[in-house]
Design an enzyme around this catalytic site. Structure first.
Site, PDB file in Angstrom:
ATOM      1  N   ILE A  13      22.298  79.853 111.941  1.00  0.00           N
ATOM      2  CA  ILE A  13      21.881  81.136 111.356  1.00  0.00           C
ATOM      3  C   ILE A  13      23.030  82.152 111.462  1.00  0.00           C
ATOM      4  O   ILE A  13      23.323  82.862 110.503  1.00  0.00           O
ATOM      5  CB  ILE A  13      20.612  81.700 112.044  1.00  0.00           C
ATOM      6  CG1 ILE A  13      19.472  80.686 111.968  1.00  0.00           C
ATOM      7  CG2 ILE A  13      20.180  83.020 111.383  1.00  0.00           C
ATOM      8  CD1 ILE A  13      18.194  81.112 112.671  1.00  0.00           C
ATOM      9  N   ASP A  33      29.960  84.017 120.323  1.00  0.00           N
ATOM     10  CA  ASP A  33      29.220  82.852 120.832  1.00  0.00           C
ATOM     11  C   ASP A  33      29.846  82.453 122.166  1.00  0.00           C
ATOM     12  O   ASP A  33      31.043  82.672 122.386  1.00  0.00           O
ATOM     13  CB  ASP A  33      29.312  81.671 119.846  1.00  0.00           C
ATOM     14  CG  ASP A  33      28.158  80.686 120.018  1.00  0.00           C
ATOM     15  OD1 ASP A  33      27.315  80.576 119.107  1.00  0.00           O
ATOM     16  OD2 ASP A  33      28.101  80.011 121.082  1.00  0.00           O
ATOM     17  N   ARG A  82      14.571  74.431 117.535  1.00  0.00           N
ATOM     18  CA  ARG A  82      13.589  73.365 117.781  1.00  0.00           C
ATOM     19  C   ARG A  82      14.113  71.990 117.415  1.00  0.00           C
ATOM     20  O   ARG A  82      14.965  71.847 116.555  1.00  0.00           O
ATOM     21  CB  ARG A  82      12.365  73.598 116.899  1.00  0.00           C
ATOM     22  CG  ARG A  82      11.528  74.711 117.360  1.00  0.00           C
ATOM     23  CD  ARG A  82      10.208  74.660 116.633  1.00  0.00           C
ATOM     24  NE  ARG A  82      10.201  75.444 115.418  1.00  0.00           N
ATOM     25  CZ  ARG A  82       9.175  75.487 114.578  1.00  0.00           C
ATOM     26  NH1 ARG A  82       8.109  74.750 114.808  1.00  0.00           N
ATOM     27  NH2 ARG A  82       9.222  76.242 113.502  1.00  0.00           N
ATOM     28  N   ASN A  95      15.361  79.871 126.257  1.00  0.00           N
ATOM     29  CA  ASN A  95      15.815  81.030 125.481  1.00  0.00           C
ATOM     30  C   ASN A  95      15.613  82.357 126.217  1.00  0.00           C
ATOM     31  O   ASN A  95      16.333  83.321 125.969  1.00  0.00           O
ATOM     32  CB  ASN A  95      15.152  81.039 124.103  1.00  0.00           C
ATOM     33  CG  ASN A  95      15.786  80.011 123.178  1.00  0.00           C
ATOM     34  OD1 ASN A  95      16.801  79.395 123.525  1.00  0.00           O
ATOM     35  ND2 ASN A  95      15.206  79.804 122.012  1.00  0.00           N
ATOM     36  N   ILE A 118      16.336  87.267 116.307  1.00  0.00           N
ATOM     37  CA  ILE A 118      15.819  86.148 115.505  1.00  0.00           C
ATOM     38  C   ILE A 118      15.447  84.957 116.404  1.00  0.00           C
ATOM     39  O   ILE A 118      14.697  84.077 116.021  1.00  0.00           O
ATOM     40  CB  ILE A 118      16.864  85.737 114.422  1.00  0.00           C
ATOM     41  CG1 ILE A 118      17.161  86.921 113.483  1.00  0.00           C
ATOM     42  CG2 ILE A 118      16.404  84.534 113.630  1.00  0.00           C
ATOM     43  CD1 ILE A 118      18.041  86.593 112.275  1.00  0.00           C
ATOM     44  N   ASN A 120      13.821  82.383 118.805  1.00  0.00           N
ATOM     45  CA  ASN A 120      12.418  82.026 119.044  1.00  0.00           C
ATOM     46  C   ASN A 120      12.140  81.674 120.499  1.00  0.00           C
ATOM     47  O   ASN A 120      13.070  81.321 121.211  1.00  0.00           O
ATOM     48  CB  ASN A 120      12.056  80.819 118.171  1.00  0.00           C
ATOM     49  CG  ASN A 120      11.653  81.247 116.772  1.00  0.00           C
ATOM     50  OD1 ASN A 120      10.906  82.197 116.615  1.00  0.00           O
ATOM     51  ND2 ASN A 120      12.155  80.541 115.777  1.00  0.00           N
ATOM     52  N   HIS A 175       4.795  85.200 114.958  1.00  0.00           N
ATOM     53  CA  HIS A 175       5.550  84.209 114.195  1.00  0.00           C
ATOM     54  C   HIS A 175       5.210  82.823 114.744  1.00  0.00           C
ATOM     55  O   HIS A 175       5.962  82.219 115.476  1.00  0.00           O
ATOM     56  CB  HIS A 175       7.045  84.495 114.373  1.00  0.00           C
ATOM     57  CG  HIS A 175       7.937  83.637 113.536  1.00  0.00           C
ATOM     58  ND1 HIS A 175       7.711  83.368 112.210  1.00  0.00           N
ATOM     59  CD2 HIS A 175       9.090  82.991 113.842  1.00  0.00           C
ATOM     60  CE1 HIS A 175       8.686  82.606 111.748  1.00  0.00           C
ATOM     61  NE2 HIS A 175       9.529  82.362 112.718  1.00  0.00           N
TER      62      HIS A 175
HETATM   63  N1  APR Z   1      25.199  83.681 124.392  1.00  0.00           N
HETATM   64  C1  APR Z   1      25.630  83.579 123.117  1.00  0.00           C
HETATM   65  N2  APR Z   1      25.413  82.502 122.355  1.00  0.00           N
HETATM   66  C2  APR Z   1      24.723  81.484 122.888  1.00  0.00           C
HETATM   67  C3  APR Z   1      24.230  81.516 124.213  1.00  0.00           C
HETATM   68  C4  APR Z   1      24.496  82.680 124.987  1.00  0.00           C
HETATM   69  N3  APR Z   1      24.071  82.803 126.236  1.00  0.00           N
HETATM   70  N4  APR Z   1      23.592  80.347 124.463  1.00  0.00           N
HETATM   71  C5  APR Z   1      23.655  79.626 123.330  1.00  0.00           C
HETATM   72  N5  APR Z   1      24.340  80.297 122.375  1.00  0.00           N
HETATM   73  C6  APR Z   1      24.688  79.887 121.024  1.00  0.00           C
HETATM   74  C7  APR Z   1      24.975  78.394 120.903  1.00  0.00           C
HETATM   75  O1  APR Z   1      26.299  78.096 121.368  1.00  0.00           O
HETATM   76  C8  APR Z   1      24.804  78.171 119.411  1.00  0.00           C
HETATM   77  O2  APR Z   1      26.018  78.229 118.710  1.00  0.00           O
HETATM   78  O3  APR Z   1      23.614  80.094 120.138  1.00  0.00           O
HETATM   79  C9  APR Z   1      23.896  79.327 118.958  1.00  0.00           C
HETATM   80  C10 APR Z   1      22.591  78.874 118.343  1.00  0.00           C
HETATM   81  O4  APR Z   1      22.889  78.227 117.159  1.00  0.00           O
HETATM   82  P1  APR Z   1      22.092  76.942 116.641  1.00  0.00           P
HETATM   83  O5  APR Z   1      21.920  75.992 117.771  1.00  0.00           O
HETATM   84  O6  APR Z   1      22.769  76.466 115.408  1.00  0.00           O
HETATM   85  O7  APR Z   1      20.637  77.543 116.297  1.00  0.00           O
HETATM   86  P2  APR Z   1      20.160  78.338 114.989  1.00  0.00           P
HETATM   87  O8  APR Z   1      19.616  77.378 114.000  1.00  0.00           O
HETATM   88  O9  APR Z   1      21.197  79.303 114.566  1.00  0.00           O
HETATM   89  O10 APR Z   1      18.894  79.109 115.604  1.00  0.00           O
HETATM   90  C11 APR Z   1      19.043  80.056 116.634  1.00  0.00           C
HETATM   91  O11 APR Z   1      17.066  81.276 116.024  1.00  0.00           O
HETATM   92  O12 APR Z   1      15.342  80.827 114.525  1.00  0.00           O
HETATM   93  C12 APR Z   1      15.777  80.772 115.858  1.00  0.00           C
HETATM   94  O13 APR Z   1      14.526  78.925 116.684  1.00  0.00           O
HETATM   95  C13 APR Z   1      15.818  79.373 116.369  1.00  0.00           C
HETATM   96  O14 APR Z   1      15.950  80.068 118.627  1.00  0.00           O
HETATM   97  C14 APR Z   1      16.691  79.548 117.544  1.00  0.00           C
HETATM   98  C15 APR Z   1      17.711  80.580 117.087  1.00  0.00           C
END
Ligand code: APR
Length: 318
Positions: A13, A33, A82, A95, A118, A120, A175
């Site tokens: 996202i 990140d 998920r 989370n 955003i 979850n 949600h």
């Molecule tokens: N600080 C910053 N970034 C982090 C941390 C943290 N403490 N922990 C994890 N991340 C980063 C991960 O490295 C990863 O790149 O968060 C990112 C999440 O990205 P994706 O795994 O691709 O997940 P995404 O599909 O973007 O969804 C993110 O949004 O809709 C919700 O359910 C979904 O909770 C999920 C979130």
């Protein structure tokens, strides 16, 4: 001067958000990140598309919270998505820990931003974010209702073979599987969806199956993707909220907002229509709901409340 949007989380996202914001030249973008290379790599890739797409927004990747300083908007997607078979609530424990770190990073480095969450399970995570950061509730909102409403509108437009632009709708509540699409507040070409059912333009069975598909809209995608969850529609929805704040559009958008007595709910984040403008959440609109909608809304609030109680068990400081 261009505005600044920081994205906490440069995953599926986060990356899509960065691209959309750049294409619209809505703001300069900081992509943060914990995975430094991911943030830097995506930022560089998107920046290199500016030669083709012609945008001037700057975009950088970082793992240093100081870079988010003085952001106008912060959008949070940090966290775990998920896996097939999981529901959003299964993500709570992990989370919650992540959002605590994020709340600290924001409070320390950019406490005056408009913050859109955003991650979850949305309603509870946005609530935890507000509690951990203690920043004003009018400046912290959750993105869910726009996405759920957009899914509902899409399914309706496909079924009724009508342009999605002719449908106005509203999905309320948490949600999750208890979200509440409002039939009276769904207006198609000037007529309510309730009227559409009365006029037999859509059968009750078909409508029920569309509502069910909307509620499970995220899970359907999780199952298809096998890895990760939806990201294009969630990102587009987040941008809509950011744009309304940055341009002071005062759009009415369904968002997870902090209720303080509205809809008979106090001290909880739940999905309701709000006006977003330059002051953040400027107004919470209290719609008239029918008995069944009130009943369903209550159920949805109860589900959010129960999950927040579980969060409090995980972290008694909440
Ligand atoms: N600080 C910053 N970034 C982090 C941390 C943290 N403490 N922990 C994890 N991340 C980063 C991960 O490295 C990863 O790149 O968060 C990112 C999440 O990205 P994706 O795994 O691709 O997940 P995404 O599909 O973007 O969804 C993110 O949004 O809709 C919700 O359910 C979904 O909770 C999920 C979130």
């Amino acid at each position: 001067m261009r505005k600044k949007i920081s994205l906490i989380g440069a995953g599926q996202i986060g990356g899509t958000l960065a691209h959309l914001i750049a294409l619209k030249e809505l703001a300069d973008v900081v992509l943060f990140d914990v995975a430094e290379g991911l943030a830097k790599g995506k930022a560089l890739d998107i920046a290199q598309s500016s030669g083709v797409s012609g945008f001037n927004s700057s975009i950088i990747g970082t793992n240093n919270y100081e870079d988010i300083k003085n952001s106008d908007v912060i959008i949070i997607t940090a966290g775990v998505p998920r896996k097939p078979g999981m529901n959003r609530d299964d993500l709570l424990e992990i989370n919650l820990k992540i959002i605590k770190q994020v709340a600290e990073g924001i409070k320390k480095n950019s406490p005056n931003s408009f913050i859109i969450c955003i991650t979850n399970p949305l309603d509870v995570i946005v609530m935890a974010l507000q509690k951990y950061s203690n920043l004003p509730t009018s400046m912290i909102v959750g993105m869910a209702g726009i996405l759920d409403t957009s899914r509902f509108k899409y399914f309706l437009s496909q079924e009724l073979k009508i342009s999605i632009n002719k449908i106005n709708s509203l999905v309320l509540g948490g949600h999750g599987d208890t979200m509440v699409p409002s039939l009276n507040h769904t207006i198609i070409d000037g007529k309510s969806l309730t009227q559409y059912v009365k006029d037999k333009k859509i059968s009750q069975e078909k409508l029920d199956s569309i509502i069910d598909r909307t509620r499970k809209g995220g899970a359907e995608i999780v199952k298809l993707l096998e890895k990760g969850s939806a990201f294009y529609a969630p990102a587009a929805s987040g941008v809509d909220m950011a744009e309304s704040y940055i341009k002071d559009l005062k759009k009415t958008l369904p968002c997870a907002a902090h209720l303080n007595g509205e809809y008979n709910v106090k001290g909880l984040y739940v999905g309701v229509p709000v006006v977003i403008g330059k002051n953040g959440v400027e107004k919470i609109l209290e719609l008239e709901l029918n008995d069944q909608e009130i009943d369903n809304f209550k159920k949805s609030v109860k589900a959010v409340d129960e999950l927040f109680n579980l969060a409090k068990k995980i972290d008694p400081k909440l």
